[in-house]
Design an enzyme around this catalytic site. Structure first.
Site, PDB file in Angstrom:
ATOM      1  N   SER A 139       0.853  -1.199   0.000  1.00 25.91           N
ATOM      2  CA  SER A 139       0.000   0.000   0.000  1.00 25.91           C
ATOM      3  C   SER A 139       0.879   1.236   0.000  1.00 25.91           C
ATOM      4  O   SER A 139       2.019   1.198   0.493  1.00 25.91           O
ATOM      5  CB  SER A 139      -0.879   0.021   1.256  1.00 25.91           C
ATOM      6  OG  SER A 139      -1.518   1.276   1.396  1.00 25.91           O
ATOM      7  N   TYR A 152      -1.566  -0.349  10.406  1.00 28.96           N
ATOM      8  CA  TYR A 152      -1.850  -0.712   9.011  1.00 28.96           C
ATOM      9  C   TYR A 152      -0.659  -0.349   8.115  1.00 28.96           C
ATOM     10  O   TYR A 152      -0.131  -1.194   7.377  1.00 28.96           O
ATOM     11  CB  TYR A 152      -3.128  -0.030   8.499  1.00 28.96           C
ATOM     12  CG  TYR A 152      -3.376  -0.359   7.047  1.00 28.96           C
ATOM     13  CD1 TYR A 152      -3.680  -1.663   6.662  1.00 28.96           C
ATOM     14  CD2 TYR A 152      -3.257   0.611   6.054  1.00 28.96           C
ATOM     15  CE1 TYR A 152      -3.860  -1.992   5.320  1.00 28.96           C
ATOM     16  CE2 TYR A 152      -3.441   0.297   4.712  1.00 28.96           C
ATOM     17  CZ  TYR A 152      -3.742  -1.012   4.350  1.00 28.96           C
ATOM     18  OH  TYR A 152      -3.912  -1.336   3.020  1.00 28.96           O
TER      19      TYR A 152
HETATM   20  P1  NDP Z   1     -11.697  -5.866   0.330  1.00 30.39           P
HETATM   21  O1  NDP Z   1     -12.144  -5.682   1.741  1.00 30.39           O
HETATM   22  O2  NDP Z   1     -12.659  -5.613  -0.755  1.00 30.39           O
HETATM   23  O3  NDP Z   1     -11.052  -7.311   0.147  1.00 30.39           O
HETATM   24  C1  NDP Z   1     -10.222  -7.868   1.120  1.00 30.39           C
HETATM   25  C2  NDP Z   1     -10.090  -9.354   0.873  1.00 30.39           C
HETATM   26  O4  NDP Z   1      -9.223  -9.906   1.889  1.00 30.39           O
HETATM   27  C3  NDP Z   1     -11.416 -10.081   0.973  1.00 30.39           C
HETATM   28  O5  NDP Z   1     -11.516 -11.005  -0.093  1.00 30.39           O
HETATM   29  C4  NDP Z   1     -11.331 -10.822   2.300  1.00 30.39           C
HETATM   30  O6  NDP Z   1     -12.011 -12.055   2.192  1.00 30.39           O
HETATM   31  C5  NDP Z   1      -9.823 -11.074   2.415  1.00 30.39           C
HETATM   32  N1  NDP Z   1      -9.402 -11.308   3.788  1.00 30.39           N
HETATM   33  C6  NDP Z   1      -9.406 -10.456   4.836  1.00 30.39           C
HETATM   34  N2  NDP Z   1      -8.983 -11.070   5.949  1.00 30.39           N
HETATM   35  C7  NDP Z   1      -8.705 -12.356   5.592  1.00 30.39           C
HETATM   36  C8  NDP Z   1      -8.243 -13.501   6.288  1.00 30.39           C
HETATM   37  N3  NDP Z   1      -7.967 -13.463   7.603  1.00 30.39           N
HETATM   38  N4  NDP Z   1      -8.058 -14.656   5.594  1.00 30.39           N
HETATM   39  C9  NDP Z   1      -8.326 -14.717   4.278  1.00 30.39           C
HETATM   40  N5  NDP Z   1      -8.782 -13.674   3.568  1.00 30.39           N
HETATM   41  C10 NDP Z   1      -8.971 -12.507   4.216  1.00 30.39           C
HETATM   42  O7  NDP Z   1     -10.436  -4.885   0.180  1.00 30.39           O
HETATM   43  P2  NDP Z   1      -9.374  -4.681  -1.016  1.00 30.39           P
HETATM   44  O8  NDP Z   1      -9.689  -5.499  -2.181  1.00 30.39           O
HETATM   45  O9  NDP Z   1      -9.231  -3.229  -1.182  1.00 30.39           O
HETATM   46  O10 NDP Z   1      -8.063  -5.210  -0.274  1.00 30.39           O
HETATM   47  C11 NDP Z   1      -7.182  -6.141  -0.839  1.00 30.39           C
HETATM   48  C12 NDP Z   1      -5.771  -5.793  -0.403  1.00 30.39           C
HETATM   49  O11 NDP Z   1      -5.433  -4.506  -0.925  1.00 30.39           O
HETATM   50  C13 NDP Z   1      -5.574  -5.697   1.105  1.00 30.39           C
HETATM   51  O12 NDP Z   1      -4.329  -6.277   1.415  1.00 30.39           O
HETATM   52  C14 NDP Z   1      -5.534  -4.184   1.361  1.00 30.39           C
HETATM   53  O13 NDP Z   1      -4.792  -3.851   2.496  1.00 30.39           O
HETATM   54  C15 NDP Z   1      -4.865  -3.711   0.091  1.00 30.39           C
HETATM   55  N6  NDP Z   1      -5.033  -2.317  -0.286  1.00 30.39           N
HETATM   56  C16 NDP Z   1      -6.274  -1.770  -0.459  1.00 30.39           C
HETATM   57  C17 NDP Z   1      -6.381  -0.453  -0.866  1.00 30.39           C
HETATM   58  C18 NDP Z   1      -7.697   0.228  -1.060  1.00 30.39           C
HETATM   59  O14 NDP Z   1      -7.730   1.470  -1.034  1.00 30.39           O
HETATM   60  N7  NDP Z   1      -8.774  -0.496  -1.294  1.00 30.39           N
HETATM   61  C19 NDP Z   1      -5.193   0.353  -1.142  1.00 30.39           C
HETATM   62  C20 NDP Z   1      -3.956  -0.316  -0.898  1.00 30.39           C
HETATM   63  C21 NDP Z   1      -3.893  -1.605  -0.513  1.00 30.39           C
HETATM   64  P3  NDP Z   1     -12.927 -12.715   3.336  1.00 30.39           P
HETATM   65  O15 NDP Z   1     -13.499 -11.609   4.162  1.00 30.39           O
HETATM   66  O16 NDP Z   1     -13.944 -13.503   2.578  1.00 30.39           O
HETATM   67  O17 NDP Z   1     -11.964 -13.577   4.068  1.00 30.39           O
HETATM   68  C1  8X3 Z   2      -4.934   1.932   1.757  1.00 34.13           C
HETATM   69  C2  8X3 Z   2      -4.677   3.023   0.801  1.00 34.13           C
HETATM   70  O1  8X3 Z   2      -4.921   5.529   0.427  1.00 34.13           O
HETATM   71  O2  8X3 Z   2      -6.423   4.458   2.048  1.00 34.13           O
HETATM   72  O3  8X3 Z   2      -4.019   0.915   1.608  1.00 34.13           O
HETATM   73  O4  8X3 Z   2      -4.082   4.717   2.567  1.00 34.13           O
HETATM   74  S1  8X3 Z   2      -5.050   4.525   1.488  1.00 34.13           S
END
Ligand code: NDP
Ligand code: 8X3
Length: 252
Positions: A139, A152
């Protein structure tokens, strides 16, 4: 031979969009996440187009992760790309107001979970060798501090440094490693971070132009399908309408 991608967190956001993107290109899919019904839906959507193997998995459970990898049937046991995407942010408030459990959940998922999956899948990637890839979802919060980022951001700094260090150890194996560092993207991320506050999530995204899950899926697909001799070390991506903020200053 079908190329296979193993995606964690495939039930939502980046993970689900990435499953669709690789399916479009004919890859076999190993899709995991905790929500069975979401996995069933995705399998129903993509099965028939490409081979799909779904498995409920909590990445925090190292034993379950290893058992899943050990039990993969052919052709899913020959993995070419691992997308370490499962992760979450919790507690957007200041560090001094956060429950310890929320910090633990982020560390257990974003750090321990990612390490669990990498350790279990790595032997399969080494078997594939040249052209295999590990794509870790970091991120911008792993590079740039901001209020409420506390654990985070620190967990995503781990993802970055772990990716770079893996690169060093894997340099002669053909297995590539990338840290993809997205900025603001509209997924269920903020809904999770605010523990279900849909209005807060809508407010964050509705007055700007965030990245979409598909934007990030495209970048993930890009780095994992480059010619074998190219390794993108880190790819940081923000929406055009997001940039860095000012330093925090305490004033009288
Ligand atoms: P979502 O919440 O839409 O998706 C997160 C996914 O992670 C879900 O499929 C969830 O599945 C899974 N997950 C969470 N905890 C667990 C666990 N303990 N075991 C297995 N699966 C898990 O968010 P994003 O798609 O945005 O997030 C995906 C990644 O991107 C994350 O690592 C997040 O930190 C990162 N990210 C997101 C950003 C954003 O702005 N959206 C920016 C930068 C990074 P389930 O609940 O079914 O287990
Ligand atoms: C999360 C991205 O822009 O919310 O990983 O910090 S931001």
């Amino acid at each position: 031979m079908t190329k296979v991608v193993f995606i964690t967190g495939a039930t939502s956001g980046f993970g689900r969009a990435t499953a669709r993107r690789f399916a479009e290109a004919g890859w076999g899919l190993v899709l995991s996440g905790r929500r069975q019904e979401r996995l069933d839906e995705l399998k129903a959507e993509l099965d028939g187009k490409v081979p799909v193997h779904i498995a409920t998995l909590d990445v925090r459970d190292a034993t379950a992760v290893q058992a899943l990898v050990d039990s993969l049937p052919a052709p899913f046991d020959k993995i070419r790309a691992l997308i370490n995407n499962a992760g979450l942010a919790l507690a957007p408030e200041a560090a001094q107001k956060v429950a310890l459990q929320d910090w633990h959940t982020m560390i257990d998922t974003n750090i321990t979970g990612l390490v669990n999956v990498t350790h279990a899948v790595l032997p399969k990637l080494l078997e594939t060798g040249k052209g295999a890839s590990i794509v870790n979802i970091g991120s911008v919060a792993g590079e740039w501090p901001y209020p409420g980022g506390h654990v985070y951001g620190a967990s995503k700094a781990f993802v970055k440094q772990f990716s770079f260090n893996l690169r060093c150890d894997l340099v002669s194996t053909g297995v590539r490693v990338t840290d993809i560092a997205p900025g603001m993207a509209e997924t269920e991320f903020t809904l999770v971070r605010t523990k279900g506050n849909q209005a807060a999530s809508d407010a964050l995204y509705s007055t700007t132009t965030p990245l979409s899950a598909e934007d990030i899926a495209e970048q993930i697909f890009y780095v994992a399908t480059l010619p074998d001799h190219i390794n993108i070390n880190r790819l940081e991506i923000m929406p055009s309408r997001q940039a860095w903020g000012p330093f925090a200053v305490d004033r009288d």
